[in-house]
Scaffold this motif. Structure first.
Motif, PDB file in Angstrom:
ATOM      1  N   LYS A  29     -62.087  88.240  54.433  1.00  0.00           N
ATOM      2  CA  LYS A  29     -61.981  88.857  55.759  1.00  0.00           C
ATOM      3  C   LYS A  29     -61.355  90.249  55.698  1.00  0.00           C
ATOM      4  CE  LYS A  29     -59.481  88.393  60.107  1.00  0.00           C
ATOM      5  NZ  LYS A  29     -58.568  87.563  60.887  1.00  0.00           N
ATOM      6  N   HIS A  30     -60.199  90.366  55.059  1.00  0.00           N
ATOM      7  CA  HIS A  30     -59.494  91.645  55.005  1.00  0.00           C
ATOM      8  C   HIS A  30     -60.369  92.727  54.359  1.00  0.00           C
ATOM      9  CE1 HIS A  30     -56.208  94.469  54.753  1.00  0.00           C
ATOM     10  NE2 HIS A  30     -56.413  94.597  53.463  1.00  0.00           N
ATOM     11  N   GLN A  31     -61.034  92.377  53.270  1.00  0.00           N
ATOM     12  CA  GLN A  31     -61.862  93.358  52.568  1.00  0.00           C
ATOM     13  C   GLN A  31     -63.127  93.699  53.358  1.00  0.00           C
ATOM     14  OE1 GLN A  31     -60.513  94.990  50.390  1.00  0.00           O
ATOM     15  NE2 GLN A  31     -58.888  93.635  49.719  1.00  0.00           N
ATOM     16  N   VAL A  32     -63.677  92.744  54.092  1.00  0.00           N
ATOM     17  CA  VAL A  32     -64.833  93.032  54.946  1.00  0.00           C
ATOM     18  C   VAL A  32     -64.430  94.020  56.039  1.00  0.00           C
ATOM     19  CG1 VAL A  32     -66.457  92.073  56.642  1.00  0.00           C
ATOM     20  CG2 VAL A  32     -66.052  90.871  54.483  1.00  0.00           C
ATOM     21  N   LEU A  33     -63.265  93.790  56.657  1.00  0.00           N
ATOM     22  CA  LEU A  33     -62.801  94.692  57.714  1.00  0.00           C
ATOM     23  C   LEU A  33     -62.509  96.087  57.157  1.00  0.00           C
ATOM     24  CD1 LEU A  33     -60.557  92.246  59.759  1.00  0.00           C
ATOM     25  CD2 LEU A  33     -62.889  93.025  60.275  1.00  0.00           C
ATOM     26  N   ARG A  34     -61.965  96.163  55.940  1.00  0.00           N
ATOM     27  CA  ARG A  34     -61.738  97.475  55.316  1.00  0.00           C
ATOM     28  C   ARG A  34     -63.080  98.165  55.033  1.00  0.00           C
ATOM     29  NH1 ARG A  34     -57.174  97.564  50.774  1.00  0.00           N
ATOM     30  NH2 ARG A  34     -58.026  99.659  50.664  1.00  0.00           N
ATOM     31  N   ALA A  35     -64.064  97.390  54.595  1.00  0.00           N
ATOM     32  CA  ALA A  35     -65.385  97.977  54.323  1.00  0.00           C
ATOM     33  C   ALA A  35     -66.004  98.504  55.614  1.00  0.00           C
ATOM     34  CB  ALA A  35     -66.302  96.938  53.674  1.00  0.00           C
ATOM     35  N   ASP A  41     -64.475  99.858  57.872  1.00  0.00           N
ATOM     36  CA  ASP A  41     -63.777 101.130  58.123  1.00  0.00           C
ATOM     37  C   ASP A  41     -64.097 102.175  57.054  1.00  0.00           C
ATOM     38  OD1 ASP A  41     -62.574 100.368  60.487  1.00  0.00           O
ATOM     39  OD2 ASP A  41     -60.746  99.658  59.504  1.00  0.00           O
ATOM     40  N   GLY A  42     -64.998 101.859  56.120  1.00  0.00           N
ATOM     41  CA  GLY A  42     -65.440 102.836  55.134  1.00  0.00           C
ATOM     42  C   GLY A  42     -64.890 102.656  53.740  1.00  0.00           C
ATOM     43  N   ASP A  43     -63.972 101.715  53.519  1.00  0.00           N
ATOM     44  CA  ASP A  43     -63.412 101.472  52.195  1.00  0.00           C
ATOM     45  C   ASP A  43     -63.917 100.134  51.684  1.00  0.00           C
ATOM     46  OD1 ASP A  43     -61.944 101.125  49.893  1.00  0.00           O
ATOM     47  OD2 ASP A  43     -60.027 100.848  50.904  1.00  0.00           O
ATOM     48  N   GLY A  44     -64.987 100.167  50.899  1.00  0.00           N
ATOM     49  CA  GLY A  44     -65.592  98.931  50.417  1.00  0.00           C
ATOM     50  C   GLY A  44     -65.218  98.550  49.004  1.00  0.00           C
ATOM     51  N   ALA A  45     -64.311  99.292  48.364  1.00  0.00           N
ATOM     52  CA  ALA A  45     -63.980  99.023  46.968  1.00  0.00           C
ATOM     53  C   ALA A  45     -63.399  97.625  46.770  1.00  0.00           C
ATOM     54  CB  ALA A  45     -63.016 100.080  46.432  1.00  0.00           C
ATOM     55  N   GLY A  46     -62.511  97.198  47.647  1.00  0.00           N
ATOM     56  CA  GLY A  46     -61.921  95.870  47.513  1.00  0.00           C
ATOM     57  C   GLY A  46     -62.953  94.769  47.676  1.00  0.00           C
ATOM     58  N   LEU A  47     -63.847  94.925  48.644  1.00  0.00           N
ATOM     59  CA  LEU A  47     -64.911  93.941  48.853  1.00  0.00           C
ATOM     60  C   LEU A  47     -65.837  93.904  47.642  1.00  0.00           C
ATOM     61  CD1 LEU A  47     -66.364  91.897  50.665  1.00  0.00           C
ATOM     62  CD2 LEU A  47     -67.596  93.835  51.691  1.00  0.00           C
ATOM     63  N   ALA A  48     -66.179  95.063  47.131  1.00  0.00           N
ATOM     64  CA  ALA A  48     -67.046  95.126  45.951  1.00  0.00           C
ATOM     65  C   ALA A  48     -66.400  94.398  44.776  1.00  0.00           C
ATOM     66  CB  ALA A  48     -67.325  96.581  45.581  1.00  0.00           C
ATOM     67  N   ASP A  49     -65.124  94.631  44.573  1.00  0.00           N
ATOM     68  CA  ASP A  49     -64.404  93.987  43.476  1.00  0.00           C
ATOM     69  C   ASP A  49     -64.392  92.470  43.661  1.00  0.00           C
ATOM     70  OD1 ASP A  49     -62.768  94.256  41.059  1.00  0.00           O
ATOM     71  OD2 ASP A  49     -61.149  93.477  42.330  1.00  0.00           O
ATOM     72  N   GLN A  50     -64.130  92.007  44.886  1.00  0.00           N
ATOM     73  CA  GLN A  50     -64.110  90.564  45.133  1.00  0.00           C
ATOM     74  C   GLN A  50     -65.489  89.940  44.927  1.00  0.00           C
ATOM     75  OE1 GLN A  50     -61.675  90.430  48.952  1.00  0.00           O
ATOM     76  NE2 GLN A  50     -61.131  88.515  47.958  1.00  0.00           N
ATOM     77  N   LEU A  51     -66.543  90.588  45.413  1.00  0.00           N
ATOM     78  CA  LEU A  51     -67.884  90.027  45.247  1.00  0.00           C
ATOM     79  C   LEU A  51     -68.296  89.993  43.780  1.00  0.00           C
ATOM     80  CD1 LEU A  51     -69.815  91.495  48.307  1.00  0.00           C
ATOM     81  CD2 LEU A  51     -69.073  89.139  47.951  1.00  0.00           C
ATOM     82  N   MET A  52     -67.998  91.072  43.052  1.00  0.00           N
ATOM     83  CA  MET A  52     -68.346  91.081  41.627  1.00  0.00           C
ATOM     84  C   MET A  52     -67.586  89.995  40.880  1.00  0.00           C
ATOM     85  SD  MET A  52     -69.096  94.957  40.423  1.00  0.00           S
ATOM     86  CE  MET A  52     -69.608  94.368  38.824  1.00  0.00           C
ATOM     87  N   THR A  53     -66.327  89.805  41.206  1.00  0.00           N
ATOM     88  CA  THR A  53     -65.531  88.755  40.570  1.00  0.00           C
ATOM     89  C   THR A  53     -66.114  87.380  40.879  1.00  0.00           C
ATOM     90  OG1 THR A  53     -63.529  90.090  40.652  1.00  0.00           O
ATOM     91  CG2 THR A  53     -63.226  87.710  40.452  1.00  0.00           C
ATOM     92  N   ALA A  54     -66.437  87.139  42.142  1.00  0.00           N
ATOM     93  CA  ALA A  54     -66.980  85.841  42.541  1.00  0.00           C
ATOM     94  C   ALA A  54     -68.285  85.537  41.816  1.00  0.00           C
ATOM     95  CB  ALA A  54     -67.202  85.802  44.052  1.00  0.00           C
ATOM     96  N   VAL A  55     -69.174  86.495  41.761  1.00  0.00           N
ATOM     97  CA  VAL A  55     -70.467  86.271  41.114  1.00  0.00           C
ATOM     98  C   VAL A  55     -70.292  86.124  39.601  1.00  0.00           C
ATOM     99  CG1 VAL A  55     -72.763  87.232  40.703  1.00  0.00           C
ATOM    100  CG2 VAL A  55     -71.747  87.378  42.972  1.00  0.00           C
TER     101      VAL A  55
END
Length: 180
Positions: free
Chosen positions: A87-93, A95-109
């Protein structure tokens, strides 16, 4: 993950242009500099936007106990994909900052074994085929395309975020190539 500089912050720091500065006061050289800076940041913003659009193709989280996200968690074996965990990383994305979401998705996959990946792809593909009217592909095909696209997009975003350079490094890069 660090919060990347916004374009406005970058312009203030490197060109002394405040957010309320009138564009009519800019010289051609300053306009060219703004364009160069915006272009340099565009890869990260484009990748963030695409990553958000990939997530938007999936269902919005619900209170139902066995919703899509629960099924995806069970299939993938990773709690990283649970809405409460991203949730937190989606909300940051958003707002234009998707690095945290990208890192979480890459880790999960990356943490999925081949069977988990196939099962997760099947869950994703079934939803995409049902909700978007896309033709179902055999087995996990459609979901695998989604997973692959999210991995590539996340990599692009992380690469853009980590490869930000300064004027000095850009000049050194250009001069290095000129001297070859």
């Amino acid at each position: 993950m660090r919060q990347p500089e916004s374009l406005g912050d970058y312009l203030l720091q490197h060109m002394n242009l405040t957010r309320d500065f009138g564009a009519g006061s800019l010289s051609v050289e300053q306009i060219a500099d703004v364009t160069l800076i915006a272009t340099a940041h565009s890869a990260g913003y484009a990748a963030t936007s695409h990553l958000v659009s990939l997530l938007a193709a999936l269902p919005v989280p619900s209170d139902e106990p066995h919703d899509f996200w629960f099924q995806l968690w069970q299939a993938s074996g990773t709690p990283v994909l649970m809405p409460v965990n991203i949730k937190h990383q989606v909300l940051r994305a958003l707002d234009g900052d998707g690095a945290g979401l990208a890192d979480q998705l890459m880790t999960a996959v990356a943490d999925m074994d081949p069977k988990q990946r196939t099962t997760a792809a099947t869950v994703i593909g079934r939803h995409l085929a049902d909700s978007a009217g896309l033709p179902p592909l055999e087995g996990p095909g459609l979901g695998e395309l989604w997973l692959h696209d999210s991995e590539i997009t996340a990599w692009r975003l992380l690469h853009a975020d980590r490869s930000r350079t300064t004027w000095q490094t850009q000049t050194a890069f250009r001069d290095g190539w000129k001297s070859v």
